[in-house]
Design an enzyme around this catalytic site. Sequence first.
Site, PDB file in Angstrom:
ATOM      1  N   ALA A  88       0.845  -1.188   0.000  1.00  0.00           N
ATOM      2  CA  ALA A  88       0.000   0.000   0.000  1.00  0.00           C
ATOM      3  C   ALA A  88       0.885   1.243   0.000  1.00  0.00           C
ATOM      4  CB  ALA A  88      -0.913  -0.006   1.223  1.00  0.00           C
ATOM      5  N   GLU A  96      -1.728  -9.276  -0.327  1.00  0.00           N
ATOM      6  CA  GLU A  96      -3.136  -9.451   0.041  1.00  0.00           C
ATOM      7  C   GLU A  96      -4.036  -9.386  -1.189  1.00  0.00           C
ATOM      8  OE1 GLU A  96      -3.686  -7.778   4.494  1.00  0.00           O
ATOM      9  OE2 GLU A  96      -2.864  -6.327   3.069  1.00  0.00           O
ATOM     10  N   GLU A 126       4.175  -5.600   7.332  1.00  0.00           N
ATOM     11  CA  GLU A 126       3.508  -4.496   8.031  1.00  0.00           C
ATOM     12  C   GLU A 126       3.988  -4.312   9.461  1.00  0.00           C
ATOM     13  OE1 GLU A 126       0.455  -5.819   4.904  1.00  0.00           O
ATOM     14  OE2 GLU A 126       1.980  -6.747   6.170  1.00  0.00           O
ATOM     15  N   GLY A 181      -0.017  -5.054   1.111  1.00  0.00           N
ATOM     16  CA  GLY A 181      -1.270  -5.029   0.375  1.00  0.00           C
ATOM     17  C   GLY A 181      -1.170  -5.675  -0.992  1.00  0.00           C
TER      18      GLY A 181
END
Length: 285
Positions: A94, A140, A160, A137
């Site tokens: 992200a 994911e 993360e 992300g």
Amino acid sequence: MSFVALSRSTFRHVSSSARFFSTSLRARREYANVLVSRPGPGVALITLNRPKALNALNAAHFQDISDAMKEADEDTGVGAIILTGSERAFAAGADIKEMKDKSFAEAYTTNFLADWEVITKLKKPVIAAVSGYALGGGLELALQADILLAAPSAQLGQPEVNLGVIPGGGGTQRLAHLIGKSRAMELVLTGRIIGADEAERWGIVRVVREGSVVDEAVKVASDIASKGRIAVGAGKEAVNAAFEMSLAEGLRFEKRLFHALFSTKDQKEGMAAFTEKRRAEWTHS
């Protein structure tokens, strides 16, 4: 070459039912952060396109991904969807610059990342073709795909914890289902990044060692797209149910879907074609 330019003979080969190309012939929307193409009959290829940011996922990028995926899912000329990035990065995570100043109140009241599950809501099969980094992300996003193919260069991880947070787009849950508690804990709590070979041993990906991972994804997607769409959709729904139901419930659900397919024209055509030793002509009905 566009579908419009296909010869009549090629057009007939592309689909046994020409009416399913009506929506794929319309002008497709162009996006700022993704590229959309049709590399094969019935196949939509969506390529993440923020190369300078290693395809980091900010709000605008993810909105483009979501809209392009939904457009492909609604296109009756598409039977399977591929999501990929660049050779250097599928998606490196992200966009930290965009989220670093968020407060708990803002994240909570806006339900931050609530729209992250777009792929899981699509009816058509999705193949992720991963090269380079798929981190945070990015991983994911890839884990939401129905089939995950990886180049030998792929690097996967949920780092993360190094940022003072945890995965928030499904990483803790999908990894636990996929590779078990201990391995999921290791990735989430250490932030360790694993290579393609280790990811394959753990059952996360299939590594494509010869040729392009995107070419292999197109081959798989083309094979899927050549089948009856109703049976393919039912198969996807049945397998996904295994992650939500007990074994007894899942078996009962599978049986009901199996029985329901006997009401379709494709079931009659498929079984007739098999007994008559000819190729089935699917009408997706």
